[in-house]
Design an enzyme around this catalytic site. Structure first.
Site, PDB file in Angstrom:
ATOM      1  N   TYR A 200       0.854  -1.194   0.000  1.00 40.88           N
ATOM      2  CA  TYR A 200       0.000   0.000   0.000  1.00 40.88           C
ATOM      3  C   TYR A 200       0.886   1.238   0.000  1.00 40.88           C
ATOM      4  O   TYR A 200       1.883   1.287   0.725  1.00 40.88           O
ATOM      5  CB  TYR A 200      -0.885  -0.006   1.251  1.00 40.88           C
TER       6      TYR A 200
ATOM      7  N   GLU B 282      -3.715   7.542  -3.886  1.00 39.75           N
ATOM      8  CA  GLU B 282      -3.648   6.267  -3.169  1.00 39.75           C
ATOM      9  C   GLU B 282      -3.412   5.151  -4.171  1.00 39.75           C
ATOM     10  O   GLU B 282      -4.181   5.007  -5.122  1.00 39.75           O
ATOM     11  CB  GLU B 282      -4.960   6.028  -2.414  1.00 39.75           C
TER      12      GLU B 282
END
Lengths: 297, 394
Positions: free
Chosen positions: B116, B204
């Site tokens: 991530y 993101e």
């Protein structure tokens, strides 16, 4: 006493020749505020309203007039530069009214200001008012865009993130006969110069202020931090209100900083923290004045 | 402001953030051509809408799934045919779903491990913050909840910018070494550059992946931009897709009004964001349900008020309207005349409650009273909120 500004404060206005800045400069003059200079690059030597000298730079305006506070009305693309120019000129207080400044610009401004003597209030704020003692509070120091006449000189300190909601609170206080020492609008942006806690500390140290009303809204954790500080350190009664109990998560409610993200910044959490700190929380915006009366006992 | 996945890919390509090869297609023919350009491995066809849960979504024509893996260009064209022009319903779109007008044709990559990576503008640290985790491809909120020690934040000084030591630190935390560390460092620097150059408020990448052949790639991306900075980002502003938004919000924005539609039945029209939020709150307090947030701004004109009424009335759920104006600087009589004129322009057939306070309010109230318009005045905010809740219950 009051905080930040009083009737003797000399104010300069950056962006005085713009329609917005000019309109409010005139209203401040009418209120009796000492607007001693204006700044618009390229218009130095002219006069605003036949009385206020205009300078090309803040540096000149400060050294010629002794202004210690600057009100910033310049549009967003030029606002970061305007704030830093005020800081460079060494004013005590820069009040940025401008709405819509990019977040990264404000992060850089805050960072560049570290260690300077200047305090920043705003941006995206209604400004600061220390009411005068004349009719309709005339003779005070009005910096920004708040309606001066709704105020009344007195003992309640007001701090808020919003504009019209602050006017609503001031209106209720004045109607109850409760005057204000100083009303500070800290602004609705996520990155601002002065927080609730900073203003609470000043009110706590101000002998004229006997009670405080703190108005917040969803987003961030500034209200929680202020409440926590107040619980241990503030020796004056506080009433509060938080706007946005019904706001949906993830949506910006007008103000750039009014957003519940990742479950953080809810009205419920803020009200809870305030109640825990012994602050009387108004359940509706119609009860801000009466909540303060209750807090004062 | 959000953008589509294919637009995010275009930004990645422009800023040299490595991601799987891909092209947007508006028609099945374009999808076929795009798929033919992909020479290795499988091909993924992805419906382009601003909503999560596409893979598990269903099209209104019965076709299952907004993300499909195929082997040939013919198959890609066939799938594109079934998606383009159809409405996709996912858990994020609501029942009405979203119209798919484009698909992304991309190279499907083999995944070794998922990570991530995000960059966001953080109000607490007043700086851009890089967020990383070795737990990618899953909901990051769950990781934060269950294993917060697996998430690392690095605040980047707003003036100094991203420093090499910060990149090294993050590489180490993610367990990258050797060539992968170099690839990640390059990707992160490029991404940070993109983040600042484009005035993002969030980027993101979930997941960031490593492939069996050793590549580090951004597999999926979600962008959010700082609306305040769009004036200096014409290319980003041009990526705005109004069909992805509530048409009432798009309409309101044209007139400088700030409108957000909600589920209730009491509409409100207020000046100022803080007061507008508070007005919603007080409606709820008296047992009502607000239909919207609407801030007409500090200096609302008659035209704005008229357009605000039109937008409010376009919501079929609305059964009553509460107007709450605190005229600080503005003359309340001017506001009252604006409301009266605006009422004349629209077909008002539901209860209208007006609370007016401030500068020259007596004249303003008189104007409302003598206008002949069927309206109820509130003495104060509480009175007005109570009256509107009662009026729609009647």
């Amino acid at each position: 006493m009051a905080i930040l500004v009083d009737e003797n404060t000399k104010v300069l206005i950056q962006g005085i020749t713009g329609s917005f800045g000019g309109r409010h400069a005139q209203l401040s003059l009418d209120y009796g505020t000492q607007v001693v200079a204006g700044v618009t690059p390229g218009k130095g030597g002219q006069k605003f309203s036949d009385v206020v000298p205009i300078y090309d730079t803040v540096d000149e305006a400060v050294s010629e007039t002794g202004a210690t506070v600057s009100a910033i009305f310049v549009p967003p693309p030029f606002a970061a530069d305007a704030i830093l120019e005020a800081v460079d000129a060494g004013v005590d207080l820069a009040i940025a009214i401008t709405e819509g400044i990019p977040v990264i610009d404000m992060m850089r401004v805050r960072s560049a200001m570290e260690g300077s003597k200047t305090r920043l209030i705003g941006p995206n704020c209604p400004g600061v008012v220390t009411p005068g003692t004349g009719e309709n509070s005339h003779g005070g120091c009005r910096i920004g865009i708040a309606p001066g006449y709704i105020h009344k000189r007195g003992k309640v300190g007001v701090v808020s993130r919003s504009g019209t909601l602050t006017y609503e609170a001031v209106w209720q206080l004045s109607a109850l006969g409760l005057g204000q020492s100083t009303c500070v609008g800290i602004g609705g942006d996520p990155i601002n110069g002065t927080s609730h806690i900073d203003v609470l500390k000043m009110f706590n140290d101000d002998p004229e202020t006997e009670a405080i009303i703190m108005i917040g809204e969803i987003g961030g954790t500034a209200e929680e931090e202020a409440a926590e500080w107040a619980a241990d350190n503030c020796n004056k009664p506080i009433a509060g209100f938080i706007a946005g109990a019904t706001a949906p998560p993830g949506r910006r409610m007008g103000h750039a900083g009014a957003i519940i993200s990742g479950g953080k910044g809810t009205a419920e959490a803020k009200k809870g923290a305030m109640k825990e700190a012994g602050i009387v929380v108004a359940e509706t915006p119609a009860e801000m004045g009466s909540a303060l009366v209750e807090a004062m006992g | 402001m959000n953008i589509h996945e294919y637009q995010a890919k275009e930004l990645f390509d422009k800023f040299n953030v490595p991601s799987p090869k891909g092209t947007v297609a508006n028609t099945p023919e374009e999808a076929r051509a795009a798929a033919e350009a992909i020479t290795s491995g499988q091909i993924v066809v992805k419906a382009q809408v601003h909503a999560g849960g596409r893979g598990k979504g269903t099209f209104k024509n019965g076709f299952q799934g907004g993300v499909h893996l195929v082997k040939t260009a013919d198959e890609a064209a066939e799938i594109a045919e079934k998606m383009i022009g159809q409405t996709l319903v996912t858990h994020q779109t609501g029942e009405e779903g979203k119209l798919v007008s484009k698909v992304l044709i991309a190279e499907a990559v083999d995944i070794e491990k998922e990570y991530y990576l995000a960059i966001l503008m953080d109000r607490d640290s007043r700086s851009p913050v890089i967020v990383i985790s070795t737990e990618g491809g899953v909901n990051i909120e769950d990781v934060a909840e269950n294993t917060p020690e697996l998430i690392h934040n690095e605040a980047v000084h707003p003036l100094a910018g991203l420093q090499p030591y910060e990149v090294r630190k993050l590489c180490k935390k993610l367990g990258f070494a050797g060539d992968q560390a170099k690839q990640f460092a390059k990707l992160l620097k490029s991404l940070f550059n993109l983040f600042l150059e484009c005035d993002c408020s969030m980027v993101e990448i979930n997941p960031l992946v490593t492939t069996p052949d050793g590549q580090v790639l951004a597999l999926d991306a979600k962008f959010d931009f700082d609306d305040n900075a769009l004036y200096r980002q014409p290319e980003i502003a041009a990526m705005h897709d109004p069909t992805e938004e509530d048409p009432r919000e798009v309409e309101a924005a044209k007139f400088g009004l700030n409108y957000i539609g909600l589920d209730g039945n009491i509409a409100c029209l207020v000046n100022g964001a803080g007061l507008a939020m508070s007005t919603m709150d007080i409606i709820k307090h008296y047992g009502g349900d607000p239909a919207n947030f609407l801030d007409v701004g500090g200096g609302a004109t008659q035209e704005q008020v008229a357009n605000a009424f039109k937008i409010i009335l376009s919501d079929p759920n609305v059964k009553g309207i509460l107007v709450n104006i605190f005229g600080g600087i503005m003359d309340c009589d001017v506001i009252a005349k604006g409301i009266v004129a605006a009422c004349g322009e629209v077909d008002m057939n539901i209860p209208l409650i007006i609370r007016l306070e401030g500068n020259n309010v007596a004249a303003g109230r008189e104007t409302l009273k003598t206008s002949g318009i069927d309206l109820i005045t509130g003495d104060d905010l509480a009175d007005a909120a109570e009256k509107v809740v009662k009026a729609i219950a009647a």
